[in-house]
Design a protein around this motif. Structure first.
Motif, mmCIF file in Angstrom:
data_model
loop_
_atom_site.group_PDB
_atom_site.id
_atom_site.type_symbol
_atom_site.label_atom_id
_atom_site.label_comp_id
_atom_site.label_asym_id
_atom_site.label_seq_id
_atom_site.Cartn_x
_atom_site.Cartn_y
_atom_site.Cartn_z
ATOM 1 N N GLU A 48 32.805 47.116 -6.853
ATOM 2 C CA GLU A 48 32.086 47.952 -5.893
ATOM 3 C C GLU A 48 32.541 47.518 -4.503
ATOM 4 O O GLU A 48 32.359 46.358 -4.128
ATOM 5 N N PHE A 49 33.139 48.449 -3.764
ATOM 6 C CA PHE A 49 33.650 48.137 -2.435
ATOM 7 C C PHE A 49 32.518 48.031 -1.421
ATOM 8 O O PHE A 49 31.512 48.723 -1.520
ATOM 9 N N HIS A 50 32.697 47.170 -0.422
ATOM 10 C CA HIS A 50 31.682 46.960 0.616
ATOM 11 C C HIS A 50 31.741 48.019 1.707
ATOM 12 O O HIS A 50 30.707 48.424 2.234
ATOM 13 N N THR A 51 32.947 48.447 2.084
ATOM 14 C CA THR A 51 33.075 49.349 3.230
ATOM 15 C C THR A 51 33.613 50.725 2.866
ATOM 16 O O THR A 51 33.602 51.607 3.709
ATOM 17 N N LEU A 52 34.086 50.915 1.648
ATOM 18 C CA LEU A 52 34.570 52.227 1.225
ATOM 19 C C LEU A 52 33.441 52.960 0.502
ATOM 20 O O LEU A 52 32.717 52.363 -0.282
ATOM 21 N N THR A 53 33.325 54.241 0.763
ATOM 22 C CA THR A 53 32.265 55.032 0.130
ATOM 23 C C THR A 53 32.857 56.016 -0.870
ATOM 24 O O THR A 53 34.061 56.261 -0.881
ATOM 25 N N SER A 54 31.976 56.602 -1.697
ATOM 26 C CA SER A 54 32.430 57.465 -2.776
ATOM 27 C C SER A 54 32.985 58.805 -2.335
ATOM 28 O O SER A 54 33.655 59.443 -3.101
ATOM 29 N N GLY A 55 32.698 59.255 -1.160
ATOM 30 C CA GLY A 55 33.240 60.540 -0.731
ATOM 31 C C GLY A 55 32.847 60.879 0.678
ATOM 32 O O GLY A 55 32.238 60.085 1.384
ATOM 33 N N HIS A 92 40.137 46.266 10.532
ATOM 34 C CA HIS A 92 40.171 47.479 11.350
ATOM 35 C C HIS A 92 39.972 48.683 10.433
ATOM 36 O O HIS A 92 40.528 48.714 9.333
ATOM 37 N N ASN A 93 39.186 49.651 10.854
ATOM 38 C CA ASN A 93 38.938 50.848 10.035
ATOM 39 C C ASN A 93 38.478 50.484 8.624
ATOM 40 O O ASN A 93 39.009 50.996 7.637
ATOM 41 N N ASP A 94 37.528 49.563 8.531
ATOM 42 C CA ASP A 94 36.861 49.178 7.276
ATOM 43 C C ASP A 94 37.718 48.396 6.293
ATOM 44 O O ASP A 94 37.334 48.221 5.138
ATOM 45 N N GLU A 119 50.503 51.226 16.500
ATOM 46 C CA GLU A 119 49.420 50.995 17.452
ATOM 47 C C GLU A 119 49.370 49.527 17.846
ATOM 48 O O GLU A 119 49.744 48.663 17.050
ATOM 49 N N GLN A 120 48.862 49.254 19.044
ATOM 50 C CA GLN A 120 48.598 47.891 19.486
ATOM 51 C C GLN A 120 47.125 47.822 19.886
ATOM 52 O O GLN A 120 46.674 48.596 20.732
ATOM 53 N N ILE A 121 46.373 46.901 19.251
ATOM 54 C CA ILE A 121 44.925 46.812 19.448
ATOM 55 C C ILE A 121 44.534 45.349 19.644
ATOM 56 O O ILE A 121 45.135 44.462 19.046
ATOM 57 N N GLU A 122 43.497 45.099 20.460
ATOM 58 C CA GLU A 122 42.991 43.743 20.680
ATOM 59 C C GLU A 122 41.904 43.405 19.668
ATOM 60 O O GLU A 122 41.082 44.253 19.326
ATOM 61 N N PHE A 123 41.908 42.121 19.212
ATOM 62 C CA PHE A 123 40.937 41.643 18.232
ATOM 63 C C PHE A 123 40.427 40.269 18.621
ATOM 64 O O PHE A 123 41.147 39.478 19.230
ATOM 65 N N ASP A 124 39.189 39.972 18.216
ATOM 66 C CA ASP A 124 38.665 38.617 18.306
ATOM 67 C C ASP A 124 39.255 37.806 17.157
ATOM 68 O O ASP A 124 39.616 38.360 16.112
ATOM 69 N N GLU A 125 39.317 36.492 17.338
ATOM 70 C CA GLU A 125 39.895 35.602 16.339
ATOM 71 C C GLU A 125 39.265 35.779 14.952
ATOM 72 O O GLU A 125 39.955 35.773 13.939
ATOM 73 N N PHE A 126 37.932 35.971 14.894
ATOM 74 C CA PHE A 126 37.270 36.085 13.590
ATOM 75 C C PHE A 126 37.647 37.370 12.848
ATOM 76 O O PHE A 126 37.394 37.498 11.648
ATOM 77 N N GLN A 127 38.294 38.321 13.539
ATOM 78 C CA GLN A 127 38.720 39.563 12.900
ATOM 79 C C GLN A 127 40.134 39.474 12.340
ATOM 80 O O GLN A 127 40.647 40.445 11.811
ATOM 81 N N LEU A 128 40.752 38.288 12.450
ATOM 82 C CA LEU A 128 42.126 38.092 11.977
ATOM 83 C C LEU A 128 42.187 37.006 10.917
ATOM 84 O O LEU A 128 41.350 36.118 10.880
ATOM 85 N N ARG A 129 43.202 37.106 10.091
ATOM 86 C CA ARG A 129 43.512 36.051 9.138
ATOM 87 C C ARG A 129 45.012 36.069 8.908
ATOM 88 O O ARG A 129 45.692 37.059 9.154
ATOM 89 N N LEU A 130 45.538 34.939 8.465
ATOM 90 C CA LEU A 130 46.957 34.827 8.188
ATOM 91 C C LEU A 130 47.341 35.780 7.063
ATOM 92 O O LEU A 130 46.636 35.883 6.063
ATOM 93 N N HIS A 131 48.436 36.507 7.242
ATOM 94 C CA HIS A 131 48.880 37.474 6.227
ATOM 95 C C HIS A 131 49.548 36.753 5.074
ATOM 96 O O HIS A 131 50.322 35.818 5.269
ATOM 97 N N ARG A 132 49.243 37.192 3.861
ATOM 98 C CA ARG A 132 49.870 36.673 2.636
ATOM 99 C C ARG A 132 50.258 37.844 1.766
ATOM 100 O O ARG A 132 49.542 38.821 1.652
ATOM 101 N N GLU A 133 51.402 37.741 1.113
ATOM 102 C CA GLU A 133 51.825 38.757 0.138
ATOM 103 C C GLU A 133 51.325 38.377 -1.219
ATOM 104 O O GLU A 133 51.202 37.252 -1.569
#
Length: 133
Positions: A48-55, A92-94, A119-133
């Motif tokens: 069950e997703f936290h930020t995505l809705t059924s429709g 960003h965007n859920d 796009e280029q957008i500003e974020f607070d540190e808590f909104q970022l995390r290190l990217h992993r594949e």
């Protein structure tokens, strides 16, 4: 647990992140809770997703069933400072979207460029995390 994988990091109630590879979602990650763990019989997991809705215009959380052939778990929530040109995921965007740090501002704000949307957008540190594949 009869019918479920024993000692599974994807047990019922566990918060996980899923990468959706459908059109318009590539490079994003979404948080979800395991509703029903991976079944040995069907090899499926129910989330069950936290930020995505059924429709459209629905407040009901999206529930999703997925065939799970090789489960993997990525711990990606450690907070840290980021450097210019470092690959990050930004909330960003859920969901979590892959970007690159362009500049650090005031120590805990960052400007992030998204290759997919240009796009280029500003974020607070808590909104970022290190990217992993």
């Amino acid at each position: 647990m009869a019918g479920n994988v024993d000692a599974d990091p994807f047990k019922k109630g566990t918060q996980v992140e899923m990468s959706l590879e459908d059109d318009g979602f590539w490079g994003s990650w979404y948080t979800a809770t395991v509703v029903c763990p991976i079944s040995k019989k069907t090899h499926k997991i129910h989330l069950e997703f936290h930020t995505l809705t059924s429709g459209d215009n629905s407040a009901k959380s999206l529930r999703w069933t997925q065939f799970w052939s090789v489960p993997s778990h990525h711990a990606r929530h450690a907070r840290r400072r980021f450097n210019n040109s470092e690959d990050v995921d930004a909330f960003h965007n859920d969901g979590w979207w892959e970007g690159i740090v362009i500049t650090a501002q005031n120590g805990d704000r960052y400007s992030v460029f998204f290759r997919s949307s240009r796009e280029q957008i500003e974020f607070d540190e808590f909104q970022l995390r290190l990217h992993r594949e």
